[in-house]
Design a protein around this motif. Structure first.
Motif, PDB file in Angstrom:
ATOM      1  N   ALA A  50      58.828 -24.175  -9.923  1.00  0.00           N
ATOM      2  CA  ALA A  50      58.987 -25.156 -10.995  1.00  0.00           C
ATOM      3  C   ALA A  50      60.018 -26.214 -10.614  1.00  0.00           C
ATOM      4  O   ALA A  50      59.835 -27.413 -10.893  1.00  0.00           O
ATOM      5  N   ARG A  51      61.108 -25.790  -9.971  1.00  0.00           N
ATOM      6  CA  ARG A  51      62.142 -26.741  -9.558  1.00  0.00           C
ATOM      7  C   ARG A  51      61.626 -27.708  -8.512  1.00  0.00           C
ATOM      8  O   ARG A  51      61.889 -28.924  -8.556  1.00  0.00           O
ATOM      9  N   VAL A  52      60.860 -27.183  -7.560  1.00  0.00           N
ATOM     10  CA  VAL A  52      60.297 -28.051  -6.522  1.00  0.00           C
ATOM     11  C   VAL A  52      59.338 -29.064  -7.129  1.00  0.00           C
ATOM     12  O   VAL A  52      59.382 -30.247  -6.806  1.00  0.00           O
ATOM     13  N   ASN A  53      58.469 -28.609  -8.026  1.00  0.00           N
ATOM     14  CA  ASN A  53      57.526 -29.521  -8.669  1.00  0.00           C
ATOM     15  C   ASN A  53      58.241 -30.577  -9.503  1.00  0.00           C
ATOM     16  O   ASN A  53      57.841 -31.737  -9.537  1.00  0.00           O
ATOM     17  N   GLU A  54      59.323 -30.177 -10.157  1.00  0.00           N
ATOM     18  CA  GLU A  54      60.082 -31.139 -10.968  1.00  0.00           C
ATOM     19  C   GLU A  54      60.770 -32.173 -10.086  1.00  0.00           C
ATOM     20  O   GLU A  54      60.757 -33.374 -10.392  1.00  0.00           O
ATOM     21  N   GLU A  55      61.337 -31.728  -8.975  1.00  0.00           N
ATOM     22  CA  GLU A  55      62.027 -32.639  -8.073  1.00  0.00           C
ATOM     23  C   GLU A  55      61.064 -33.619  -7.417  1.00  0.00           C
ATOM     24  O   GLU A  55      61.360 -34.805  -7.267  1.00  0.00           O
ATOM     25  N   LEU A  56      59.898 -33.122  -7.017  1.00  0.00           N
ATOM     26  CA  LEU A  56      58.967 -33.947  -6.251  1.00  0.00           C
ATOM     27  C   LEU A  56      57.987 -34.709  -7.131  1.00  0.00           C
ATOM     28  O   LEU A  56      57.378 -35.675  -6.678  1.00  0.00           O
ATOM     29  N   ALA A  57      57.807 -34.256  -8.356  1.00  0.00           N
ATOM     30  CA  ALA A  57      56.867 -34.887  -9.283  1.00  0.00           C
ATOM     31  C   ALA A  57      55.460 -34.937  -8.695  1.00  0.00           C
ATOM     32  O   ALA A  57      54.719 -35.893  -8.924  1.00  0.00           O
ATOM     33  N   ILE A  58      55.103 -33.914  -7.914  1.00  0.00           N
ATOM     34  CA  ILE A  58      53.766 -33.788  -7.350  1.00  0.00           C
ATOM     35  C   ILE A  58      53.371 -32.317  -7.438  1.00  0.00           C
ATOM     36  O   ILE A  58      54.208 -31.464  -7.721  1.00  0.00           O
ATOM     37  N   SER A  59      52.097 -32.040  -7.227  1.00  0.00           N
ATOM     38  CA  SER A  59      51.608 -30.679  -7.362  1.00  0.00           C
ATOM     39  C   SER A  59      51.893 -29.864  -6.105  1.00  0.00           C
ATOM     40  O   SER A  59      51.366 -30.151  -5.031  1.00  0.00           O
ATOM     41  N   VAL A  60      52.748 -28.846  -6.246  1.00  0.00           N
ATOM     42  CA  VAL A  60      53.084 -27.955  -5.142  1.00  0.00           C
ATOM     43  C   VAL A  60      52.859 -26.517  -5.595  1.00  0.00           C
ATOM     44  O   VAL A  60      53.441 -26.070  -6.590  1.00  0.00           O
ATOM     45  N   SER A  61      52.001 -25.794  -4.881  1.00  0.00           N
ATOM     46  CA  SER A  61      51.779 -24.381  -5.143  1.00  0.00           C
ATOM     47  C   SER A  61      52.508 -23.577  -4.074  1.00  0.00           C
ATOM     48  O   SER A  61      52.266 -23.765  -2.879  1.00  0.00           O
ATOM     49  N   LEU A  62      53.403 -22.708  -4.491  1.00  0.00           N
ATOM     50  CA  LEU A  62      54.297 -22.008  -3.575  1.00  0.00           C
ATOM     51  C   LEU A  62      53.968 -20.521  -3.519  1.00  0.00           C
ATOM     52  O   LEU A  62      53.911 -19.846  -4.549  1.00  0.00           O
ATOM     53  N   SER A  63      53.741 -20.010  -2.310  1.00  0.00           N
ATOM     54  CA  SER A  63      53.515 -18.581  -2.088  1.00  0.00           C
ATOM     55  C   SER A  63      54.730 -18.022  -1.358  1.00  0.00           C
ATOM     56  O   SER A  63      55.020 -18.426  -0.228  1.00  0.00           O
ATOM     57  N   ILE A  64      55.450 -17.100  -2.003  1.00  0.00           N
ATOM     58  CA  ILE A  64      56.701 -16.569  -1.460  1.00  0.00           C
ATOM     59  C   ILE A  64      56.462 -15.177  -0.890  1.00  0.00           C
ATOM     60  O   ILE A  64      55.970 -14.290  -1.582  1.00  0.00           O
ATOM     61  N   GLN A  65      56.828 -15.005   0.385  1.00  0.00           N
ATOM     62  CA  GLN A  65      56.649 -13.730   1.069  1.00  0.00           C
ATOM     63  C   GLN A  65      57.994 -13.263   1.622  1.00  0.00           C
ATOM     64  O   GLN A  65      58.866 -14.057   1.936  1.00  0.00           O
ATOM     65  N   GLN A  66      58.121 -11.943   1.783  1.00  0.00           N
ATOM     66  CA  GLN A  66      59.383 -11.360   2.225  1.00  0.00           C
ATOM     67  C   GLN A  66      59.510 -11.272   3.744  1.00  0.00           C
ATOM     68  O   GLN A  66      60.610 -11.074   4.261  1.00  0.00           O
ATOM     69  N   THR A  67      58.395 -11.392   4.457  1.00  0.00           N
ATOM     70  CA  THR A  67      58.415 -11.275   5.917  1.00  0.00           C
ATOM     71  C   THR A  67      57.509 -12.317   6.541  1.00  0.00           C
ATOM     72  O   THR A  67      56.628 -12.886   5.874  1.00  0.00           O
ATOM     73  N   GLU A  68      57.709 -12.540   7.826  1.00  0.00           N
ATOM     74  CA  GLU A  68      56.835 -13.459   8.553  1.00  0.00           C
ATOM     75  C   GLU A  68      55.410 -12.925   8.583  1.00  0.00           C
ATOM     76  O   GLU A  68      54.449 -13.693   8.435  1.00  0.00           O
ATOM     77  N   ARG A  69      55.251 -11.634   8.805  1.00  0.00           N
ATOM     78  CA  ARG A  69      53.911 -11.062   8.853  1.00  0.00           C
ATOM     79  C   ARG A  69      53.163 -11.285   7.535  1.00  0.00           C
ATOM     80  O   ARG A  69      51.985 -11.650   7.527  1.00  0.00           O
ATOM     81  N   ALA A  70      53.838 -11.055   6.421  1.00  0.00           N
ATOM     82  CA  ALA A  70      53.203 -11.262   5.116  1.00  0.00           C
ATOM     83  C   ALA A  70      52.835 -12.731   4.926  1.00  0.00           C
ATOM     84  O   ALA A  70      51.769 -13.050   4.380  1.00  0.00           O
ATOM     85  N   LEU A  71      53.711 -13.621   5.363  1.00  0.00           N
ATOM     86  CA  LEU A  71      53.405 -15.057   5.293  1.00  0.00           C
ATOM     87  C   LEU A  71      52.129 -15.361   6.065  1.00  0.00           C
ATOM     88  O   LEU A  71      51.238 -16.071   5.572  1.00  0.00           O
TER      89      LEU A  71
END
Length: 215
Positions: A50-71
C-alpha cells in the motif's frame, strides 16, 4: 514485433559474484508492475504494498518471499501462468547482449543453483540497450542517463537512488520500500524507452532472440 506487448524486466541483487543472490525481480506491463521481493527471512512492513502504491501513484502488485528460492518459484509460476500465454516480448536494458549483459546471465546462474527450470520458454527477447547505442545520439549510456536525455526526468522523483549500487545497501538495511521503488522506476524506464524506440526505429533495427532452451 507488431502486436507483441512489451514486458519490461529488471533485477536487483546483493552483488555481482557467483554466490550473490537475487533480492528483487520486477516486470512491467501496460496494466501495472509485478514485483517479487526476497526479504531473507526478515519481516517487511505489513503495509508495504500500500505504501509503495501510494508513493508511486501507479499499480504495483508485490509478492513477498522469505528466501531467494521461494522468490524464483513464485516468479516462475507468474511467468508461466501469465506471460507465456500472451502475445508479448520480454525487454531489458543490458539484460543480455551478444557480448554480455547482466540480468539474464545472473538469473540463469541462480535458477541453476536452486535446480529450478528456466521460466521464459515461448517468450522472445529484445535488449533495448543495443538500439539506443546504435540508433540514437545519446551520451548517457546507462538506463537512467538515456531515459533522462530522451524522455526527461519524470521517473526520477519515483527513484530514491542516484545509483543502482545503493540498492545493495538498502536490502542489507531492510529498506525494502526504497528497493522496490527503485526497481519499479527501472522497469518503467525500460518500457518507456522501448516504446520510444518502436516509434522511431525500423523493425530491422531490433535484434529479437528466442529464450527457448535447447531441451
Amino acid at each position: 514485433m507488431t502486436g507483441l506487448d512489451t514486458v519490461a524486466f529488471d533485477i536487483e541483487t546483493t552483488g555481482f559474484d557467483v554466490d550473490d543472490q537475487l533480492t528483487v525481480v520486477g516486470f512491467d506491463t501496460d496494466v501495472g508492475s509485478r514485483i517479487f521481493l526476497n526479504t531473507d527471512g526478515r519481516a517487511p512492513p505489513s503495509n508495504l504494498e500500500a505504501r509503495v502504491n501510494e508513493e508511486l501513484a501507479i499499480s504495483v502488485s508485490l509478492s513477498i518471499q522469505q528466501t531467494e528460492r521461494a522468490l524464483l518459484c513464485e516468479m516462475r509460476s507468474f511467468v508461466e501462468s501469465t506471460l507465456a500465454h500472451r502475445d508479448a516480448k520480454l525487454v531489458a536494458y543490458n539484460g543480455e547482449r551478444w557480448n554480455g549483459g547482466f540480468d539474464l546471465p545472473f538469473l540463469r546462474t541462480r535458477l541453476c543453483y536452486h535446480e529450478i527450470d528456466w521460466p521464459f520458454t515461448g517468450l522472445p527477447y529484445i535488449d533495448a540497450m543495443d538500439v539506443f547505442e546504435t540508433r540514437f545520439n545519446t551520451s548517457g549510456g546507462t538506463l537512467t542517463g538515456v531515459y533522462e536525455e530522451l524522455i526527461g526526468s519524470g521517473l526520477t522523483r519515483l527513484d530514491p537512488f542516484a545509483d543502482s549500487k545503493e540498492a545493495v545497501d538498502a536490502w542489507e538495511e531492510g529498506d525494502f520500500e526504497s528497493l522496490v521503488r527503485h526497481n519499479v522506476a527501472d522497469i518503467r524506464r525500460t518500457r518507456s524507452l522501448m516504446r520510444l524506440a518502436e516509434r522511431y526505429c525500423s523493425k530491422s533495427d531490433f535484434s529479437m532472440k528466442s529464450l527457448d532452451p535447447v531441451v
